[in-house]
Design a protein around this motif. Structure first.
Motif, PDB file in Angstrom:
ATOM      1  N   LYS A 154       0.846  -1.202   0.000  1.00  0.00           N
ATOM      2  CA  LYS A 154       0.000   0.000   0.000  1.00  0.00           C
ATOM      3  C   LYS A 154       0.874   1.241   0.000  1.00  0.00           C
ATOM      4  CE  LYS A 154      -4.082  -1.174   2.191  1.00  0.00           C
ATOM      5  NZ  LYS A 154      -4.832  -1.426   3.389  1.00  0.00           N
ATOM      6  N   SER A 155       1.889   1.217   0.853  1.00  0.00           N
ATOM      7  CA  SER A 155       2.760   2.367   0.977  1.00  0.00           C
ATOM      8  C   SER A 155       3.458   2.654  -0.356  1.00  0.00           C
ATOM      9  CB  SER A 155       3.775   2.092   2.089  1.00  0.00           C
ATOM     10  OG  SER A 155       4.585   3.199   2.290  1.00  0.00           O
ATOM     11  N   MET A 156       3.724   1.597  -1.113  1.00  0.00           N
ATOM     12  CA  MET A 156       4.399   1.802  -2.413  1.00  0.00           C
ATOM     13  C   MET A 156       3.399   2.160  -3.517  1.00  0.00           C
ATOM     14  SD  MET A 156       7.541  -0.926  -2.422  1.00  0.00           S
ATOM     15  CE  MET A 156       6.557  -2.379  -2.303  1.00  0.00           C
ATOM     16  N   GLY A 157       2.146   2.395  -3.136  1.00  0.00           N
ATOM     17  CA  GLY A 157       1.174   2.902  -4.108  1.00  0.00           C
ATOM     18  C   GLY A 157       0.298   1.841  -4.742  1.00  0.00           C
ATOM     19  N   HIS A 158       0.371   0.602  -4.255  1.00  0.00           N
ATOM     20  CA  HIS A 158      -0.470  -0.440  -4.846  1.00  0.00           C
ATOM     21  C   HIS A 158      -1.786  -0.566  -4.061  1.00  0.00           C
ATOM     22  CE1 HIS A 158       2.960  -1.303  -7.255  1.00  0.00           C
ATOM     23  NE2 HIS A 158       3.690  -1.631  -6.201  1.00  0.00           N
ATOM     24  N   ASP A 159      -2.655  -1.406  -4.591  1.00  0.00           N
ATOM     25  CA  ASP A 159      -3.965  -1.575  -3.969  1.00  0.00           C
ATOM     26  C   ASP A 159      -4.138  -3.057  -3.619  1.00  0.00           C
ATOM     27  OD1 ASP A 159      -6.620  -1.319  -3.225  1.00  0.00           O
ATOM     28  OD2 ASP A 159      -7.354  -1.494  -5.290  1.00  0.00           O
ATOM     29  N   PRO A 160      -3.471  -3.506  -2.549  1.00  0.00           N
ATOM     30  CA  PRO A 160      -3.475  -4.944  -2.255  1.00  0.00           C
ATOM     31  C   PRO A 160      -4.797  -5.438  -1.669  1.00  0.00           C
ATOM     32  CG  PRO A 160      -2.287  -3.757  -0.547  1.00  0.00           C
ATOM     33  CD  PRO A 160      -2.688  -2.732  -1.561  1.00  0.00           C
ATOM     34  N   PHE A 161      -4.990  -6.754  -1.766  1.00  0.00           N
ATOM     35  CA  PHE A 161      -6.141  -7.415  -1.151  1.00  0.00           C
ATOM     36  C   PHE A 161      -5.592  -8.475  -0.212  1.00  0.00           C
ATOM     37  CE2 PHE A 161      -9.617 -10.338  -0.633  1.00  0.00           C
ATOM     38  CZ  PHE A 161     -10.775  -9.577  -0.741  1.00  0.00           C
ATOM     39  N   PHE A 162      -6.009  -8.420   1.020  1.00  0.00           N
ATOM     40  CA  PHE A 162      -5.434  -9.249   2.086  1.00  0.00           C
ATOM     41  C   PHE A 162      -6.539 -10.128   2.677  1.00  0.00           C
ATOM     42  CE2 PHE A 162      -3.450  -8.620   6.657  1.00  0.00           C
ATOM     43  CZ  PHE A 162      -3.232  -9.982   6.751  1.00  0.00           C
ATOM     44  N   LEU A 163      -6.299 -11.431   2.581  1.00  0.00           N
ATOM     45  CA  LEU A 163      -7.307 -12.382   3.076  1.00  0.00           C
ATOM     46  C   LEU A 163      -6.750 -13.229   4.208  1.00  0.00           C
ATOM     47  CD1 LEU A 163     -10.105 -13.803   2.664  1.00  0.00           C
ATOM     48  CD2 LEU A 163      -8.919 -15.405   1.163  1.00  0.00           C
ATOM     49  N   THR A 164      -7.529 -13.336   5.271  1.00  0.00           N
ATOM     50  CA  THR A 164      -7.214 -14.299   6.323  1.00  0.00           C
ATOM     51  C   THR A 164      -8.531 -14.927   6.742  1.00  0.00           C
ATOM     52  OG1 THR A 164      -6.056 -14.604   8.425  1.00  0.00           O
ATOM     53  CG2 THR A 164      -7.343 -12.596   8.228  1.00  0.00           C
ATOM     54  N   GLY A 165      -8.491 -15.889   7.650  1.00  0.00           N
ATOM     55  CA  GLY A 165      -9.756 -16.489   8.053  1.00  0.00           C
ATOM     56  C   GLY A 165      -9.604 -17.785   8.811  1.00  0.00           C
ATOM     57  N   LEU A 166     -10.673 -18.573   8.809  1.00  0.00           N
ATOM     58  CA  LEU A 166     -10.753 -19.744   9.692  1.00  0.00           C
ATOM     59  C   LEU A 166     -11.120 -21.024   8.970  1.00  0.00           C
ATOM     60  CD1 LEU A 166     -12.681 -18.100  12.652  1.00  0.00           C
ATOM     61  CD2 LEU A 166     -10.227 -18.604  12.525  1.00  0.00           C
ATOM     62  N   ASP A 167     -10.507 -22.086   9.441  1.00  0.00           N
ATOM     63  CA  ASP A 167     -10.717 -23.438   8.945  1.00  0.00           C
ATOM     64  C   ASP A 167     -11.633 -24.100   9.985  1.00  0.00           C
ATOM     65  OD1 ASP A 167     -10.375 -25.919   7.847  1.00  0.00           O
ATOM     66  OD2 ASP A 167      -8.178 -25.924   7.954  1.00  0.00           O
ATOM     67  N   GLU A 168     -12.869 -24.365   9.621  1.00  0.00           N
ATOM     68  CA  GLU A 168     -13.852 -24.704  10.664  1.00  0.00           C
ATOM     69  C   GLU A 168     -14.345 -26.136  10.656  1.00  0.00           C
ATOM     70  OE1 GLU A 168     -16.964 -21.781  10.835  1.00  0.00           O
ATOM     71  OE2 GLU A 168     -15.545 -20.168  11.244  1.00  0.00           O
ATOM     72  N   HIS A 169     -14.218 -26.834   9.518  1.00  0.00           N
ATOM     73  CA  HIS A 169     -14.812 -28.169   9.467  1.00  0.00           C
ATOM     74  C   HIS A 169     -13.906 -29.222  10.089  1.00  0.00           C
ATOM     75  CE1 HIS A 169     -17.284 -26.352   6.064  1.00  0.00           C
ATOM     76  NE2 HIS A 169     -18.126 -26.648   7.036  1.00  0.00           N
ATOM     77  N   GLY A 170     -14.472 -30.396  10.315  1.00  0.00           N
ATOM     78  CA  GLY A 170     -13.654 -31.519  10.777  1.00  0.00           C
ATOM     79  C   GLY A 170     -14.208 -32.185  12.017  1.00  0.00           C
ATOM     80  N   GLN A 171     -13.652 -33.356  12.245  1.00  0.00           N
ATOM     81  CA  GLN A 171     -14.166 -34.208  13.311  1.00  0.00           C
ATOM     82  C   GLN A 171     -13.938 -33.625  14.707  1.00  0.00           C
ATOM     83  OE1 GLN A 171     -12.709 -38.126  12.690  1.00  0.00           O
ATOM     84  NE2 GLN A 171     -14.638 -39.016  13.377  1.00  0.00           N
ATOM     85  N   LYS A 172     -12.750 -32.983  14.865  1.00  0.00           N
ATOM     86  CA  LYS A 172     -12.445 -32.467  16.204  1.00  0.00           C
ATOM     87  C   LYS A 172     -13.435 -31.380  16.606  1.00  0.00           C
ATOM     88  CE  LYS A 172      -7.991 -32.338  15.334  1.00  0.00           C
ATOM     89  NZ  LYS A 172      -6.656 -31.754  15.299  1.00  0.00           N
TER      90      LYS A 172
END
Ligand code: MSP
Length: 521
Positions: free
Chosen positions: A37-55
């Protein structure tokens, strides 16, 4: 529609508590994104959660909750955690999101119709806690398995398999031809070594719904749900697809957006830890190839944090709670320590003494002291009015901006901080050498004092722009103390001469309270 810089973190197991490892991965990702961003770009940042499974299914049951309700509660604490780290993420994916489930099903249908799957009987060992099949190769000579796998059972069941082997040669050629695909280089060599010395076994991508129902049903056989990793990896494209990105469109899935709004895929960087390299460097590229989609540009593989030379462990209480560190030392102290202490690649060792020493030497006495004394002297000797432009530290500042820009371009975050701190040290030496407190006592030195004071406040301004990707709150505080209202978020502004002569600065305030002094109060 131009392609945006697209960065992802791994998605975190919803039932794992946020710890310093997850904080580290999120922070380095955030710094890379903010640097873009600081260098003038328009980034897209994704994070999140892994929710499925037996546990998750079992834990929800034990608490008498539905898996969805159980995940919703945990997800809210993860969201708060991301906020506590001041992450600049654009989206937060949960694998229980409808948009994600619908997309995974469309992908499964497509791959099935193109003949990438087959059904077969499996007889062998299975670890419930790792949700993975084990083979004879995983056994110790005495027949036991690594305790990390928990309880291992023998079972026989029918499942769907994804044909991997036919892609093995292609993958080796791809990794060899794309030198930057896996970084650092020793991780790339590790993957190539694995691929060249083993025959890839086909991948089991289903689990019987009778055993596991907290998952995404196979659309072509609802007796099964899809394997958690197949589900989890797809998050990197289910978000672009739900934004209407044509690069990952698949029959049977329509984005809620009538017009495509984002061009994200291929990802520029997947930031991941060393333990999940095989999933990202072997299975994921093959899944993408089978779907006919381009591959991500880079897997940036970081190491693991330990504390005092020992593995972090919830069960023994050998942990670092990032929220407590933030409470006691401030968020930017945490962000600074993890990025400055460890370059992206090797394992890191957290020590409280090391943290405290960096805090006091580099943050309080280095940056904090420079800003505080520069601004206080301007207040004291010139009523806080910025003098005419002088150029004493201009060359040093310009060179630092150039060096930091280069480091940002290579995602060398630690080296970027080293460069910035060289300028801080230089400016602190400059105060000692020019001794403005002495100049102030001599009326014939008034012009010289103006020159020194200008060079100092202007250096502080440039430093605040340089540190913004790392320490956004501190950068903003410095800007505010300089009497500037905008965000110090553009490297373009780091050009000598930005402080306007005649402008009035704000109130100097300590940025990093000295803990030894605080304790004495
Ligand atoms: N859910 C999977 C990833 C799926 S990605 C499609 C998973 N989750 S995790 O919660 O166990 O780990 C998430 C990330 O945190 C991984 O990149 C992992 O390497 C990282 N870390 C977990 N413990 C860590 C440390 N002690 N130190 C640094 N990073 C660590 O795996």
């Amino acid at each position: 529609m131009s392609k945006r810089f697209y960065l992802t973190t791994a998605i975190y197991y919803v039932n794992g508590r946020p710890h310093v490892g997850s904080a580290y991965e999120m922070i380095i990702s955030d710094v890379i994104v903010r640097a873009q961003k600081s260098m003038g770009h328009d980034p897209f940042f994704l994070t999140g959660l892994d929710e499925h499974g037996q546990k998750v299914q079992q834990a929800a049951l034990a608490e008498g909750k539905t898996p969805q309700a159980y995940c919703d509660e945990l997800a809210s604490s993860w969201l708060q955690f991301a906020q506590a780290l001041n992450l600049s993420n654009n989206d937060f994916i949960r694998t229980s999101d409808q948009r994600h489930k619908a997309y995974v099903q469309a992908i499964l249908t497509d791959l099935h119709s193109k003949g990438h799957f087959y059904k077969s009987t499996y007889k062998g060992f299975y670890s419930t806690s790792a949700e993975t099949f084990l083979t004879e190769k995983d056994r110790f000579p005495d027949g036991s398995f690594d305790p990390a796998y928990g309880k291992v059972v023998e079972l026989q069941e029918e499942n769907y398999y994804f044909k991997l082997q036919q892609h093995q040669e292609w993958l080796i050629t791809f990794i060899e031809a794309n030198k930057d695909f896996i970084q650092p280089i020793h991780r790339r060599n590790e993957v190539l070594g694995f691929l060249k010395n083993n025959v890839l076994e086909d991948l089991c991508i289903s689990r019987p719904a009778s055993r596991l129902n907290w998952g995404i049903p196979l659309p072509f056989d609802p007796q099964y749900v899809t394997w958690v990793w197949f589900d989890a990896l797809v998050n990197y494209i289910s978000v672009p697809a739900s934004e209407g990105d044509p690069a990952v469109s698949v029959p049977g899935f329509t984005s809620a957006k009538s017009e495509p709004t984002q061009s994200l895929w291929p990802a520029d960087i997947h930031v991941i830890g060393k333990d999940i390299l095989k999933f990202h460097a072997v299975y994921w590229p093959i899944m993408l190839k089978a779907m006919g989609f381009p591959l991500p540009k880079k897997l940036l593989v970081h190491g693991w944090w330990q504390k005092d030379g020992q593995k972090l462990s919830k069960s023994t209480g050998h942990v670092i709670d990032p929220l407590i560190v933030i409470r006691d030392w401030g968020l930017d102290a945490l962000r600074y320590y993890v990025v400055r202490e460890l370059s992206i690649g090797p394992d890191g060792n957290w020590t409280d003494a090391g943290f405290e020493s960096r805090y006091s030497a580099e943050l309080a006495n280095g940056l904090g002291n420079l800003v505080n004394r520069s601004l206080s002297m301007l207040k004291k000797y010139r009523q806080g009015i910025v003098p005419v432009i002088s150029r004493d530290l201009e060359t040093d500042a310009d060179q630092t901006v150039k060096n930091v820009r280069e480091q940002f371009g290579e995602h060398n975050l630690q080296e970027g901080l080293v460069e910035i701190w060289k300028l801080i040290t230089r400016a602190n030496q400059y105060v000692d050498q020019t001794a403005p407190f002495k100049l102030a006592k001599d009326v014939t030195q008034s012009r010289r004092l103006n020159e020194v004071l200008y060079s100092l406040v202007e250096t502080c301004r440039i430093i605040s722009i340089l540190i913004w990707p790392y320490l956004p709150q501190t950068a903003r505080k410095i800007y505010a103390q300089l009497g500037l209202s905008e965000e110090p978020s553009r490297l373009q502004l780091a050009c000598w001469g930005g402080m306007q002569p005649g402008a009035q600065i704000g109130e100097p305030q300590p940025l990093f309270p000295r803990k030894d002094l605080e304790a004495k109060k």
